[in-house]
Write an enzyme that holds these catalytic residues in place. Structure first.
Site, mmCIF file in Angstrom:
data_model
loop_
_atom_site.group_PDB
_atom_site.id
_atom_site.type_symbol
_atom_site.label_atom_id
_atom_site.label_comp_id
_atom_site.label_asym_id
_atom_site.label_seq_id
_atom_site.Cartn_x
_atom_site.Cartn_y
_atom_site.Cartn_z
ATOM 1 N N ARG A 73 -9.499 4.136 9.661
ATOM 2 C CA ARG A 73 -9.184 2.801 10.320
ATOM 3 C C ARG A 73 -10.374 2.140 10.873
ATOM 4 O O ARG A 73 -10.412 0.976 11.071
ATOM 5 C CB ARG A 73 -8.278 3.011 11.395
ATOM 6 C CG ARG A 73 -6.705 3.062 11.010
ATOM 7 C CD ARG A 73 -5.791 2.431 12.103
ATOM 8 N NE ARG A 73 -4.607 3.157 11.908
ATOM 9 C CZ ARG A 73 -3.574 3.050 11.084
ATOM 10 N NH1 ARG A 73 -3.820 1.893 10.229
ATOM 11 N NH2 ARG A 73 -2.432 3.737 10.961
ATOM 12 N N ARG A 117 14.724 -10.305 10.210
ATOM 13 C CA ARG A 117 13.888 -9.621 11.383
ATOM 14 C C ARG A 117 14.348 -10.936 12.476
ATOM 15 O O ARG A 117 14.345 -11.898 12.102
ATOM 16 C CB ARG A 117 12.397 -9.858 11.294
ATOM 17 C CG ARG A 117 11.969 -8.868 10.349
ATOM 18 C CD ARG A 117 10.401 -8.823 10.566
ATOM 19 N NE ARG A 117 9.973 -7.932 9.428
ATOM 20 C CZ ARG A 117 9.581 -6.656 9.620
ATOM 21 N NH1 ARG A 117 9.966 -6.028 10.686
ATOM 22 N NH2 ARG A 117 8.912 -5.860 8.668
ATOM 23 N N LYS A 152 0.929 -1.166 0.118
ATOM 24 C CA LYS A 152 0.062 0.083 0.012
ATOM 25 C C LYS A 152 0.794 1.201 0.175
ATOM 26 O O LYS A 152 0.501 2.194 -0.751
ATOM 27 C CB LYS A 152 -0.868 -0.153 1.254
ATOM 28 C CG LYS A 152 -1.703 1.079 1.361
ATOM 29 C CD LYS A 152 -2.706 0.926 2.671
ATOM 30 C CE LYS A 152 -1.915 0.631 3.836
ATOM 31 N NZ LYS A 152 -2.595 0.647 5.176
ATOM 32 N N ARG A 199 10.822 -10.119 4.853
ATOM 33 C CA ARG A 199 11.352 -8.702 4.633
ATOM 34 C C ARG A 199 12.582 -8.610 5.231
ATOM 35 O O ARG A 199 12.687 -8.925 6.390
ATOM 36 C CB ARG A 199 9.992 -7.966 4.970
ATOM 37 C CG ARG A 199 10.065 -6.609 4.258
ATOM 38 C CD ARG A 199 9.053 -5.673 4.649
ATOM 39 N NE ARG A 199 7.924 -5.760 3.698
ATOM 40 C CZ ARG A 199 7.052 -4.947 3.754
ATOM 41 N NH1 ARG A 199 6.814 -4.575 4.985
ATOM 42 N NH2 ARG A 199 6.270 -4.721 2.847
ATOM 43 N N ARG A 221 0.515 -7.294 14.367
ATOM 44 C CA ARG A 221 0.083 -5.842 13.779
ATOM 45 C C ARG A 221 -0.711 -6.118 12.718
ATOM 46 O O ARG A 221 -1.807 -5.801 12.500
ATOM 47 C CB ARG A 221 1.338 -5.152 13.174
ATOM 48 C CG ARG A 221 1.176 -3.691 13.524
ATOM 49 C CD ARG A 221 2.465 -2.953 13.102
ATOM 50 N NE ARG A 221 2.495 -2.491 11.745
ATOM 51 C CZ ARG A 221 3.406 -2.739 10.606
ATOM 52 N NH1 ARG A 221 4.541 -3.314 11.030
ATOM 53 N NH2 ARG A 221 3.092 -2.495 9.412
#
Ligand code: ZN
Length: 217
Positions: free
Chosen positions: A91, A160, A16, A128, A171
Site C-alpha cells: 500500500r 447505501r 480488483k 452499488r 476510503r
C-alpha cells in the site's frame, strides 16, 4: 513456466477483487491478503494478532514493519512457490521496496493497474447495492446487474445510506492519495501494465490475462 508473482492495483470500485479471485481460480495460485492474515492472527490470538488488534482498536493503521513481516513470513510457505496474487499489499512505497527485497532471486513481480477515472469510481461506489444483513456489496449500475439477493447470505439488497456514502468516498480519496506514488514507483518497469477498467468485467479479464502474458515475455 516461471512463477506468476502478481500485484493488481486498482481503487475501490475498480473491480480488483473480482479479477484477483478469478486469477487465483484459473491459475491455481494462492491469494495473499494482508487483511485476511491479520484477521486470522487476531482470531488465533497470536503475538502479531494481539499487536495488530491493539493498533486497529486505537483507530490507527497497522505500521509498515508489521505488515511487511506478515507478508515475508507468508511468502516463505510452500504454496507461494508457484506464484501468488497479493491483495491489499503493498500500500506504500516503503512496503513496495521491502517486497522487492523479498523478491530477490524470484520471478519478477508483474504489476497490473486497473485504471478507472475517479468520476466513474464515485458513480460505481455510490450506486452499488449493499446487503442489509451482512454488508456485502453487489454489482451496481456499472459493475454489472445486481443479483436479486445477497450472494453470501441471501439477505435483501439496499442502496447505501448517506452516512455510508461519506465513508466510501473517504476510503476512495485515501486510496487515490496512497496509490499514486505506488503507480509511479512501478510504472517504469517492463513488467508493469495498465488495463482499462471501465469495460465490462469479462473484457477487463481478457485484457488482464493478455497484459500478464505480455509482461512475462
Ligand atoms: Zn448478505
Amino acid at each position: 513456466m516461471n512463477a506468476l508473482n502478481l500485484i493488481i492495483l486498482g481503487a475501490p470500485g475498480a473491480g480488483k477483487g473480482t479479477q484477483a479471485d478469478r486469477v487465483v481460480h484459473t491459475r491455481g495460485i494462492p491469494k495473499i491478503s494482508t487483511g485476511d492474515i491479520l484477521r486470522e492472527a487476531v482470531a488465533a490470538g497470536t503475538e502479531v494478532g494481539r499487536l495488530a488488534k491493539a493498533i486497529v482498536d486505537r483507530g490507527e493503521l497497522v505500521p509498515d514493519d508489521v505488515v511487511i513481516g506478515i507478508v515475508k513470513e507468508r511468502l516463505t510457505r510452500k504454496d507461494a512457490r508457484s506464484g501468488f496474487v497479493l491483495d491489499g499489499f503493498p500500500r506504500t512505497v516503503t512496503q513496495a521496496r521491502a517486497l522487492d527485497q523479498m523478491m530477490n532471486g524470484h520471478s519478477p513481480l508483474v504489476v497490473i493497474d486497473i485504471k478507472v477515472p475517479e468520476d466513474v469510481l464515485v458513480r460505481r461506489l455510490l450506486t452499488r447495492m449493499v446487503c442489509e444483513s451482512c454488508g456485502a456489496t453487489a454489482g451496481g449500475i456499472d459493475g454489472g446487474a445486481a443479483p436479486p439477493a445477497c450472494r453470501k447470505c441471501g439477505g435483501r439488497l439496499v442502496q447505501r445510506s448517506d452516512d455510508n456514502k461519506g465513508v466510501v468516498l473517504e476510503r476512495l480519496s485515501v486510496y487515490l492519495r496512497q496509490t499514486k506514488p505506488l503507480v509511479e514507483y512501478y510504472s517504469p518497469r517492463p513488467t508493469f501494465r495498465s488495463v482499462d477498467g471501465t469495460q465490462p468485467p469479462d473484457r477487463v479479464a481478457a485484457d488482464l490475462d493478455a497484459a500478464i502474458e505480455a509482461a512475462r515475455l
